[in-house]
Design an enzyme around this catalytic site. Structure first.
Site, PDB file in Angstrom:
ATOM      1  CG  ASP A 155      15.078 -37.498 -12.074  1.00  0.00           C
ATOM      2  OD1 ASP A 155      16.226 -37.043 -12.193  1.00  0.00           O
ATOM      3  OD2 ASP A 155      14.144 -36.843 -11.564  1.00  0.00           O
ATOM      4  CG  HIS A 159      16.321 -35.844 -15.716  1.00  0.00           C
ATOM      5  ND1 HIS A 159      15.622 -35.773 -16.882  1.00  0.00           N
ATOM      6  CD2 HIS A 159      15.440 -35.552 -14.732  1.00  0.00           C
ATOM      7  CE1 HIS A 159      14.359 -35.452 -16.627  1.00  0.00           C
ATOM      8  NE2 HIS A 159      14.225 -35.318 -15.331  1.00  0.00           N
TER       9      HIS A 159
END
Length: 571
Positions: free
Chosen positions: A313, A347
């Protein structure tokens, strides 16, 4: 005798010269990466960066192996490790040594004045047995929540460290659900064979029925009035812990260690002060849901340097609480330096939000590289958050192979991966005008310069709210290779100076929608531009292009959705 004295004197002089030379070298050539750059950074932006205090420890060493711990990967060392940490703290502090071996353990509780030191050939391995982790009242994504206790935690501590060059492994694979779309067919089949169960949509694997029940329960982790922790036991597996949580701690150092395979976020300092991450490696599988590298939440005086992040992430993420809970806490993340770091899969490389309800300010980010991240610089929020993010200074960022945007501001964050999966269709959010309240977030006063990006889907994306534009953003000296150019929506007072683009699709190169006071100075393209700019929306005014090497003839500019040609000035 005289000859001996002369020789002796010569030896002394030579030794002195060597000593002076060594001292001179140590003063000139130590690993001072960032000192000259820091001066340049502060002089250019006219800012004063914070001084972060670091802990100091007694030299006393407490070796866990001498207290009966066994590094065979089978013996459970939880009690011995915690007893050693407590004994060290009670005697005034020092070093708790984790020597070479595989040290299986349950949750570890840090204590003040303790440096937990992991040797290079040591693996601190947290157990797969979830019964070793109690349910506790913790914090998740900026709100008080039910959680399993973290593998490593500390509350209200002072002068602590986790250091060394060994590995801390959270055994996250036994905790996480996995999406089929993120694995190869072979990986998916092997995962299903390993146990657990597949959801009704046949697209998600769950480690247990307990996890699945939590996933299907609305607001499962919210601590509801009148309920005890025992009431959440049937969903226990769903409440994945962060690998390391330090809450309200002062003078903290994390140095050299690899933190890997976390059930959720890897490193979560919460409401801490004087925090240093130096030479840390945060490592999670790319498919690890919520597998952030570091989430600095409501902390003050922070240094993140010379560290590496390769996670599932966001890489380096700044937070300050969520919605009303975050606003009530009222603690921004402030006075933070992030320099000389590398972020691989993530991300976002450097990220603010989306839980930023307490605000963020005085963040200094420079000399970082992002390679293969979904987004480079990522700033996200949504209505309901509130909070003000301001006084953000970013310089000298190098990016390569960015799947989405090199720079992205988005005030319509929807808790989805930033880059859609294959065949995934996403509709643009419905644009509505809301009144400005304390739930309205703000992004303003960002200063970003010296950006190089070799490959991205889009160079720059800004999407503000009609009632609260993204505003006062200053970008300078950017060279970006991307498939698409620039898109600005509901943005105000945006200055983009010396933007050099190599874009595969100039359809158009720049799109400005319902925005005002947008300045492009020194715009340059390395490829032919057939369609320079589309200006749309009745609210768009004050768009300026000056000193551009790209043709600004009328046939290269269009006006749509009520926009007027008077909205644009060309010099």
């Amino acid at each position: 005798m005289r000859i001996f004295k002369i020789l002796f004197l010569g030896i002394i002089i030579q030794a002195c010269l060597q000593s002076c030379s060594a001292n001179t070298i140590s003063k000139i050539n130590p690993d001072q990466s960032g000192i000259t750059d820091s001066l340049e950074f502060t002089n250019y932006f006219k800012v004063k960066m914070p001084i972060i205090k670091t802990p100091v420890f007694k030299k006393d060493t407490f070796d866990i192996s001498k207290s009966g711990a066994k590094g065979d990967g089978i013996f459970l060392n939880t009690q011995i490790i915690n007893a050693t940490i407590t004994a060290c703290s009670n005697k005034g502090g020092g070093v708790v040594l984790i020597p070479g071996g595989i040290w299986l353990t349950g949750p570890i509780y840090m204590k003040s004045n303790v440096n937990l030191h992991i040797k290079r050939d040591a693996i601190l391995q947290f157990t797969k047995d979830k019964n070793q982790y109690k349910l506790v009242e913790g914090n998740w994504e900026g709100k008080p929540s039910v959680r399993n206790e973290s593998p490593i935690s500390g509350n209200n501590l002072e002068n602590i460290a986790i250091s060394g060059t060994g590995i801390i492994d959270g055994n996250g694979d036994v905790w996480r659900a996995v999406k089929k779309d993120k694995l190869t067919e072979s990986q998916w089949k092997n995962l299903v064979k390993s146990g657990g169960l597949v959801g009704e949509d046949k697209k998600t694997w769950y480690p247990s029925k307990s996890y699945l029940k939590g996933d299907q329960t609305k607001d499962a982790s919210v601590i509801q009035e009148g309920k005890s922790l025992a009431d959440y036991q049937d969903m226990k597996d769903f409440f994945r812990p962060n690998l390391l949580v330090l809450t309200k701690c002062k003078t903290v150092l994390l140095e050299g260690v690899t933190f890997q395979n976390s059930p959720a976020w890897c490193l979560h300092p919460l409401m801490c002060e004087d925090l240093t991450l130096k030479g840390v490696y945060a490592k999670n599988p790319f498919y690890a849901q919520n597998g952030d590298g570091v989430d600095v939440e409501s902390c003050k005086n922070v240094m993140i340097e010379n560290s590496t992040f390769d996670v599932g992430d966001d890489g380096i993420c700044i937070k300050s609480g969520r919605d009303e809970d975050g606003r009530k806490r009222g603690m921004p993340t402030e006075n933070l330096i992030a320099r000389n770091n590398v972020v691989y899969h993530a991300h976002g490389g450097f990220v603010i939000g989306s839980e930023m309800s307490g605000g963020a300010k005085n963040l200094f980010v420079y000399n970082n590289s992002f390679i293969g991240t979904d987004i480079g610089l990522r700033f996200k929020t949504t209505r309901g958050r509130g909070g003000v993010v301001e006084k953000i200074y970013i310089s000298d960022i190098n990016m390569k192979d960015i799947a989405g945007e090199a720079i992205r501001f988005d005030m319509y964050y929807a808790a989805k991966d930033p880059v859609p999966l294959a065949d995934e269709v996403r509709e643009a959010p419905k644009v509505e005008l809301f009144p400005v309240t304390d739930e309205t977030p703000q992004f303003k006063d960002f200063h970003i310069r010296n950006i190089n990006c070799d490959g991205a889907a889009k160079a720059i994306f800004m999407r503000g709210l009609p009632e609260m534009n993204i505003h006062d953003i200053y970008l300078e000296n950017l060279t970006i290779q991307a498939k698409e150019g620039v898109e600005l929506t509901e943005a105000s007072n945006i200055s983009i100076k010396n933007l050099n683009l190599m874009v595969g699709n100039s359809n158009p190169l720049i799109n400005v929608d319902n925005s005002k006071n947008i300045s492009f100075e020194g715009l340059k393209s390395f490829t032919d531009v057939g369609f320079l700019m589309n200006i749309s929306g009745v609210k768009t005014t004050g768009v300026k292009i000056s000193n551009s090497s790209i043709s600004t003839s009328k046939d290269k500019i269009t006006y749509t959705l009520g926009a007027s040609s008077k909205a644009l000035t060309i010099k």
